[in-house]
Enzyme design. Structure first.
Site, PDB file in Angstrom:
ATOM      1  N   SER A   1       0.831  -1.201   0.000  1.00 13.99           N
ATOM      2  CA  SER A   1       0.000   0.000   0.000  1.00 13.99           C
ATOM      3  C   SER A   1       0.863   1.247   0.000  1.00 13.99           C
ATOM      4  O   SER A   1       1.658   1.463   0.921  1.00 13.99           O
ATOM      5  CB  SER A   1      -0.911   0.019   1.230  1.00 13.99           C
ATOM      6  OG  SER A   1      -1.561   1.275   1.346  1.00 13.99           O
TER       7      SER A   1
ATOM      8  N   HIS B   1      -1.212  -1.230  -4.261  1.00 15.56           N
ATOM      9  CA  HIS B   1      -2.489  -0.825  -3.678  1.00 15.56           C
ATOM     10  C   HIS B   1      -2.494   0.691  -3.478  1.00 15.56           C
ATOM     11  O   HIS B   1      -1.623   1.252  -2.803  1.00 15.56           O
ATOM     12  CB  HIS B   1      -2.681  -1.542  -2.331  1.00 15.56           C
ATOM     13  CG  HIS B   1      -4.055  -1.395  -1.760  1.00 15.56           C
ATOM     14  ND1 HIS B   1      -5.125  -2.156  -2.172  1.00 15.56           N
ATOM     15  CD2 HIS B   1      -4.541  -0.566  -0.798  1.00 15.56           C
ATOM     16  CE1 HIS B   1      -6.201  -1.829  -1.476  1.00 15.56           C
ATOM     17  NE2 HIS B   1      -5.875  -0.851  -0.651  1.00 15.56           N
TER      18      HIS B   1
ATOM     19  N   ASP C   1      -4.644   3.816  -2.103  1.00 14.95           N
ATOM     20  CA  ASP C   1      -5.766   4.232  -1.257  1.00 14.95           C
ATOM     21  C   ASP C   1      -6.212   5.639  -1.634  1.00 14.95           C
ATOM     22  O   ASP C   1      -5.461   6.601  -1.483  1.00 14.95           O
ATOM     23  CB  ASP C   1      -5.360   4.206   0.215  1.00 14.95           C
ATOM     24  CG  ASP C   1      -5.230   2.794   0.745  1.00 14.95           C
ATOM     25  OD1 ASP C   1      -6.197   2.029   0.628  1.00 14.95           O
ATOM     26  OD2 ASP C   1      -4.154   2.457   1.277  1.00 14.95           O
TER      27      ASP C   1
ATOM     28  N   MET D   1      -8.764   8.541  -0.741  1.00 18.42           N
ATOM     29  CA  MET D   1      -9.634   9.000   0.345  1.00 18.42           C
ATOM     30  C   MET D   1     -10.049  10.445   0.086  1.00 18.42           C
ATOM     31  O   MET D   1      -9.234  11.253  -0.356  1.00 18.42           O
ATOM     32  CB  MET D   1      -8.918   8.910   1.690  1.00 18.42           C
ATOM     33  CG  MET D   1      -8.346   7.541   2.001  1.00 18.42           C
ATOM     34  SD  MET D   1      -7.580   7.495   3.645  1.00 18.42           S
ATOM     35  CE  MET D   1      -6.709   5.935   3.572  1.00 18.42           C
TER      36      MET D   1
ATOM     37  N   HIS E   1      -8.269   1.424  -4.272  1.00 14.73           N
ATOM     38  CA  HIS E   1      -9.277   1.240  -3.229  1.00 14.73           C
ATOM     39  C   HIS E   1      -9.910   2.600  -2.952  1.00 14.73           C
ATOM     40  O   HIS E   1      -9.285   3.481  -2.352  1.00 14.73           O
ATOM     41  CB  HIS E   1      -8.592   0.672  -1.981  1.00 14.73           C
ATOM     42  CG  HIS E   1      -9.503   0.513  -0.811  1.00 14.73           C
ATOM     43  ND1 HIS E   1      -9.026   0.265   0.470  1.00 14.73           N
ATOM     44  CD2 HIS E   1     -10.859   0.557  -0.689  1.00 14.73           C
ATOM     45  CE1 HIS E   1     -10.043   0.162   1.301  1.00 14.73           C
ATOM     46  NE2 HIS E   1     -11.164   0.353   0.620  1.00 14.73           N
TER      47      HIS E   1
ATOM     48  N   MET F   1     -12.048   4.913  -1.060  1.00 12.19           N
ATOM     49  CA  MET F   1     -12.743   5.210   0.204  1.00 12.19           C
ATOM     50  C   MET F   1     -13.339   6.598   0.054  1.00 12.19           C
ATOM     51  O   MET F   1     -12.889   7.570   0.666  1.00 12.19           O
ATOM     52  CB  MET F   1     -11.763   5.107   1.374  1.00 12.19           C
ATOM     53  CG  MET F   1     -11.365   3.684   1.669  1.00 12.19           C
ATOM     54  SD  MET F   1      -9.983   3.530   2.826  1.00 12.19           S
ATOM     55  CE  MET F   1      -8.618   3.569   1.676  1.00 12.19           C
TER      56      MET F   1
ATOM     57  N   MET G   1     -12.231  -5.270   5.195  1.00 13.10           N
ATOM     58  CA  MET G   1     -11.377  -4.352   5.952  1.00 13.10           C
ATOM     59  C   MET G   1     -11.115  -4.923   7.346  1.00 13.10           C
ATOM     60  O   MET G   1     -12.065  -5.258   8.063  1.00 13.10           O
ATOM     61  CB  MET G   1     -12.041  -2.980   6.070  1.00 13.10           C
ATOM     62  CG  MET G   1     -12.107  -2.181   4.768  1.00 13.10           C
ATOM     63  SD  MET G   1     -10.488  -1.810   4.059  1.00 13.10           S
ATOM     64  CE  MET G   1      -9.741  -0.826   5.382  1.00 13.10           C
TER      65      MET G   1
ATOM     66  N   PHE H   1      -7.002   5.450   7.804  1.00 13.60           N
ATOM     67  CA  PHE H   1      -5.623   5.726   8.211  1.00 13.60           C
ATOM     68  C   PHE H   1      -4.795   4.455   8.158  1.00 13.60           C
ATOM     69  O   PHE H   1      -5.283   3.368   8.474  1.00 13.60           O
ATOM     70  CB  PHE H   1      -5.570   6.289   9.648  1.00 13.60           C
ATOM     71  CG  PHE H   1      -6.206   7.645   9.793  1.00 13.60           C
ATOM     72  CD1 PHE H   1      -5.484   8.799   9.540  1.00 13.60           C
ATOM     73  CD2 PHE H   1      -7.536   7.762  10.162  1.00 13.60           C
ATOM     74  CE1 PHE H   1      -6.080  10.044   9.651  1.00 13.60           C
ATOM     75  CE2 PHE H   1      -8.139   9.008  10.288  1.00 13.60           C
ATOM     76  CZ  PHE H   1      -7.403  10.155  10.034  1.00 13.60           C
TER      77      PHE H   1
ATOM     78  N   GLY I   1      -1.385   2.131   9.361  1.00 14.58           N
ATOM     79  CA  GLY I   1      -0.673   1.866  10.605  1.00 14.58           C
ATOM     80  C   GLY I   1      -1.533   1.435  11.772  1.00 14.58           C
ATOM     81  O   GLY I   1      -1.068   1.391  12.908  1.00 14.58           O
TER      82      GLY I   1
ATOM     83  N   ASP J   1      -7.263  -5.979   4.208  1.00 14.43           N
ATOM     84  CA  ASP J   1      -6.533  -4.717   4.238  1.00 14.43           C
ATOM     85  C   ASP J   1      -6.638  -4.125   5.629  1.00 14.43           C
ATOM     86  O   ASP J   1      -7.741  -3.864   6.118  1.00 14.43           O
ATOM     87  CB  ASP J   1      -7.138  -3.762   3.194  1.00 14.43           C
ATOM     88  CG  ASP J   1      -6.442  -2.409   3.155  1.00 14.43           C
ATOM     89  OD1 ASP J   1      -5.433  -2.217   3.855  1.00 14.43           O
ATOM     90  OD2 ASP J   1      -6.925  -1.534   2.403  1.00 14.43           O
TER      91      ASP J   1
ATOM     92  N   SER K   1       2.758  -0.532   6.137  1.00  9.08           N
ATOM     93  CA  SER K   1       3.973  -0.304   6.923  1.00  9.08           C
ATOM     94  C   SER K   1       4.835  -1.548   7.023  1.00  9.08           C
ATOM     95  O   SER K   1       6.063  -1.460   7.150  1.00  9.08           O
ATOM     96  CB  SER K   1       3.611   0.208   8.323  1.00  9.08           C
ATOM     97  OG  SER K   1       2.667  -0.642   8.954  1.00  9.08           O
TER      98      SER K   1
END
Length: 226
Positions: A6, A29, A31, A33, A62, A64, A133, A139, A141, A171, A194
């Protein structure tokens, strides 16, 4: 077994280099948002277009975001090979999945932790991938939510029940300490942020995670049955 690093955990100032650092990965991946569906703002279509030009690794976007029915097709046009929308945000998930497929990408649907899989059983044949999910979206981490493991198992059972070639992605909090539990429960596509980009050698981290997932799956009851 597929490992999808990611870029949410990557250095955004060096995205092209960060994409190259994990070229052994199956997908990258991405993200997206919008600070509405989730309380964070990341990137959009222009960055996806740039990434698609900068790497040979296919992009797994992905979304969101609110109104994915309007925006998802644009990510296919930007170069995404797979586009995931959240069922909680989609107005017409079947129509959207078909539109994504018609434009040439894999169609995927995501479920937040509190969203059950059972009401969407009849939709599964319309999809190429389902994303469970394993943290609250928004977020990177976050700590892995073990309470999602039974949901992963139920989803795998539904996939098997209908004889579908449907990828099951997880994920959130996926790492060396959690990937085996996910694989044993039935996941076969793993988003790792991470755990990959926080490693000294991201490419080696991808290989190590894949080895763990493959070894666990070889012994998993769901894979033996399949």
């Amino acid at each position: 077994m597929q490992i999808n690093p990611s870029i949410l955990s990557a250095d955004f100032a060096r995205l092209a280099d960060q994409a190259k650092a994990v070229e052994g990965a199956d997908w990258l991946h991405v993200d997206v948002m919008d600070n509405h569906f989730v309380p964070n703002l990341t990137l959009g279509v222009p960055v996806v277009e740039s990434l698609a030009r900068a790497t040979d690794t296919p992009l797994d976007c992905h979304l969101m975001i609110e109104a994915p029915d309007r925006w998802a097709p644009q990510y296919v046009e930007a170069g995404a090979g797979s586009v995931t929308f959240h069922v909680e945000a989609a107005a017409a998930p079947v129509r959207l999945a078909r539109e994504i497929r018609a434009k040439g990408a894999r169609a995927s649907m995501a479920l937040k932790p509190a969203t059950p899989i059972e009401p969407y059983e009849d939709l599964l044949p319309e999809l190429d991938m389902l994303l469970i999910m394993t943290v609250e979206p928004g977020f990177g981490g976050q700590a892995f939510l073990d309470i999602m493991l039974p949901k992963i198992r139920r989803t795998r059972e539904l996939i098997s029940k209908h004889g579908l070639e449907l990828w099951l992605q997880v994920d959130g909090g996926v790492s060396a300490s959690t990937i085996e539990r996910c694989a044993d429960a039935g996941a076969d596509v793993f988003v790792a942020g991470s755990a990959v980009y926080g490693a000294n050698d991201p490419a080696e981290a991808v290989r190590a995670l894949r080895t763990q997932a493959e070894a666990t799956t070889a012994k998993a009851s769901w894979a033996c049955d399949h």
